[in-house]
Scaffold this motif. Sequence first.
Motif, PDB file in Angstrom:
ATOM      1  N   PRO A   1       0.804  -1.243   0.000  1.00 57.92           N
ATOM      2  CA  PRO A   1       0.000   0.000   0.000  1.00 57.92           C
ATOM      3  C   PRO A   1       0.826   1.277   0.000  1.00 57.92           C
ATOM      4  N   LEU A   2       2.136   1.180   0.249  1.00 57.58           N
ATOM      5  CA  LEU A   2       2.972   2.375   0.234  1.00 57.58           C
ATOM      6  C   LEU A   2       3.073   2.966  -1.168  1.00 57.58           C
ATOM      7  N   TYR A   3       2.679   2.199  -2.185  1.00 57.90           N
ATOM      8  CA  TYR A   3       2.690   2.733  -3.550  1.00 57.90           C
ATOM      9  C   TYR A   3       1.743   3.918  -3.711  1.00 57.90           C
ATOM     10  N   ALA A   4       0.849   4.118  -2.744  1.00 58.26           N
ATOM     11  CA  ALA A   4      -0.023   5.292  -2.810  1.00 58.26           C
ATOM     12  C   ALA A   4       0.783   6.585  -2.794  1.00 58.26           C
ATOM     13  N   VAL A   5       1.947   6.577  -2.128  1.00 59.28           N
ATOM     14  CA  VAL A   5       2.757   7.797  -2.029  1.00 59.28           C
ATOM     15  C   VAL A   5       3.396   8.154  -3.379  1.00 59.28           C
ATOM     16  N   PRO A   6       4.135   7.245  -4.040  1.00 60.76           N
ATOM     17  CA  PRO A   6       4.642   7.619  -5.371  1.00 60.76           C
ATOM     18  C   PRO A   6       3.531   7.874  -6.382  1.00 60.76           C
TER      19      PRO A   6
ATOM     20  N   ALA B   1      -1.988  10.088   1.161  1.00 54.55           N
ATOM     21  CA  ALA B   1      -1.613   8.811   0.546  1.00 54.55           C
ATOM     22  C   ALA B   1      -1.023   7.857   1.585  1.00 54.55           C
ATOM     23  N   ALA B   2      -0.139   8.386   2.447  1.00 52.44           N
ATOM     24  CA  ALA B   2       0.441   7.542   3.498  1.00 52.44           C
ATOM     25  C   ALA B   2      -0.633   7.058   4.471  1.00 52.44           C
ATOM     26  N   LEU B   3      -1.549   7.934   4.826  1.00 57.14           N
ATOM     27  CA  LEU B   3      -2.646   7.527   5.711  1.00 57.14           C
ATOM     28  C   LEU B   3      -3.518   6.465   5.051  1.00 57.14           C
ATOM     29  N   LEU B   4      -3.756   6.607   3.767  1.00 54.12           N
ATOM     30  CA  LEU B   4      -4.545   5.613   3.044  1.00 54.12           C
ATOM     31  C   LEU B   4      -3.869   4.253   3.074  1.00 54.12           C
ATOM     32  N   GLY B   5      -2.544   4.244   2.951  1.00 55.50           N
ATOM     33  CA  GLY B   5      -1.808   2.984   3.020  1.00 55.50           C
ATOM     34  C   GLY B   5      -1.946   2.316   4.375  1.00 55.50           C
ATOM     35  N   THR B   6      -1.847   3.105   5.449  1.00 51.70           N
ATOM     36  CA  THR B   6      -1.995   2.516   6.787  1.00 51.70           C
ATOM     37  C   THR B   6      -3.420   2.023   7.006  1.00 51.70           C
TER      38      THR B   6
END
Length: 481
Positions: A288-293, A419-424
Motif C-alpha cells: 500500500p505504500l505505492y499510494a505515495v509515489p 496517501a500515506a494515511l490511506l496505506g496505513t
Amino acid sequence: MSGKAVVTVAEPRPDRTGTGPSRPAAKRVGWIAVAVWAAGVAAAFAVGWWRRQAGLATEDPLPPLFAHARFLSWQVLPAAGVAAFSVAALPTLTRRFAWRATLLVTWATAALWAVTLAASDGLDALTRPLKAPTEYLAGLPQLSPDPLSWLATFSDRLGGYTTQVRGHPPLPMLVLWLLQQAGLGGAGWAAVLLIGSGSSAVIAIAVTVRRLAGERVARTTLPFLALAPPALWVATTMDAFFLAAGAWGTALLAMAASRKSRLGGVPAAVLGGILLGALPYLSYGLLPLYAVPLAVVVLSRPRLRVLAALACGLVVVPALLTVGGFWWLDGVRATHATYLISRGSARRSFAYYAFADFAVLGLLTGPAVAHALPATLHTIWRSPRALISGIRAPDPIPGSMTDGPAERPILPVALLVGAALLGTLALDLSGVTKGEVERIWIPYAVWIIPAAALHRPPARGWLAAQALTALALQALVLSPW
C-alpha cells in the motif's frame, strides 16, 4: 540554491474563498485534534491493560506495543541534550543554510537523535536487537553456501527460518548477505546500514516536498523530520531500511518528473523504479505504500518517457527474484500459513488492534502532526478539482505556509500525507497488521510528518512536543527493537 538562504513566512491573509475555516476556528479544531490524539493513545493503553488483566491478551506485555513498561531518568539526558539543541538551532539553520548544507545537517541530526535515544539503554543497544535469535542475522548462515538454492526453495522451507525471515520476502536477507560478502558482516555494520539509510530518508522526503511544494515548505518540514518519534525504531530495525528504499524511490521519481531534470529524468526514473519495485520484496506490508509515489505522479504529471523509464525500473527486482526461483504469491501464501499457526500475532484481537494500531501511529507522528492534520485533510476535501487537474489549491487556513500569491503549496503536502494515511488504513482494516506496528508503520509514518509544515516557523513549541513524545516513549517503554 547557493550561499545563505534566508526564508521568511508570508503574513496571514484573509480567506476570500468563503469555504475555508476562520483562523480561530482552525486553531480550535487543531486543539480538539490534539485532545483526541491524547485520549486515543490513553484509551489504547487503558483497554490493552484491561484486556491483559482479564486474560484476553497475552501476546504483548504492554499492548498495543510489543514492549515492556520501565522507567529511565538520567539515562535519557544525552538524548534530551540533542533534542534541546536541535529545537533551538534547527529552525534557524534550516532557514539560513544553503539547501545542500541544510540537508546534510538535518541528516546528521536525525542520525544522532536515533543513536542517542537508543544509547539510553547502553551502547550495545545499537546492535543488541539485531542479534536476537528471532532476527535476520540469526538466519544468515542458512544462505551458505548456495544463496540461489536458498532463494529457489524459500517458500517451501519457510517454516524452518527465524521469525523475521518467515514474516518477510527474501530480499532483506539477500541485502544482509551482500553486505557480508562485501566484508561488512555482523550486527555492527548492519546497524550502520539501518541507521544511516533510515535517517537519510529525511533528505529524500525533503527533496520530494521541495519538488512538489517548493523549498520554503521543505525547509519548514526538515526540523520535524529530524526529531520525529520514529527515530526510536530507526535504531535498529530492518524497517528503517524499508523506509529508506521507499523514500528514495519516491524522491527519485519526483526529481525525474521535474522539467529541469538532466537527460529528461530517465536515469533517475529507472533508479527510482528499481527501489520502488523492491518494496513488495522487502516486506509484504509495503504494497500500500505505492499510494505515495502515485500521489507524486498525480501531482507532477511526468513526461511519457519518464513513466516508461519508471516502468522499466519497477520490473527489475521482481524479474530477478522470479528468475531466481521465488514467486511472490507463493511467498505470501507460505507466510500467511506460518502466521496462522503462530502462537502470537494470529491470536491478537482484530477489533482491539484496528483501533489501537492507529493510536500507535499517533505516537509515531506526534502531537504536532495531530494539530495540523485536520487542516491538511481539509485541503484535500475542498480541492477535488485541483487533484484532478494538478492545479494547486488555496491554503486551508489563513496564515498557513505559502510561497506567494500565485503558488499555494499546501495541496501537494496534503496529498502525500493522505496517501500515506490511506496505506496505513488499507493495512489496518485488512487485518494484515495486528500489533507490532511501532516498527511496521515506520515507512508510512514518516511521510505523514510533513503535515507539520502547516505550523508557522520556527514552531519551536511544536518541535519540542515532538521530541518530548520520543523521549517519554524511550524513558517509559523497553522495546525489543
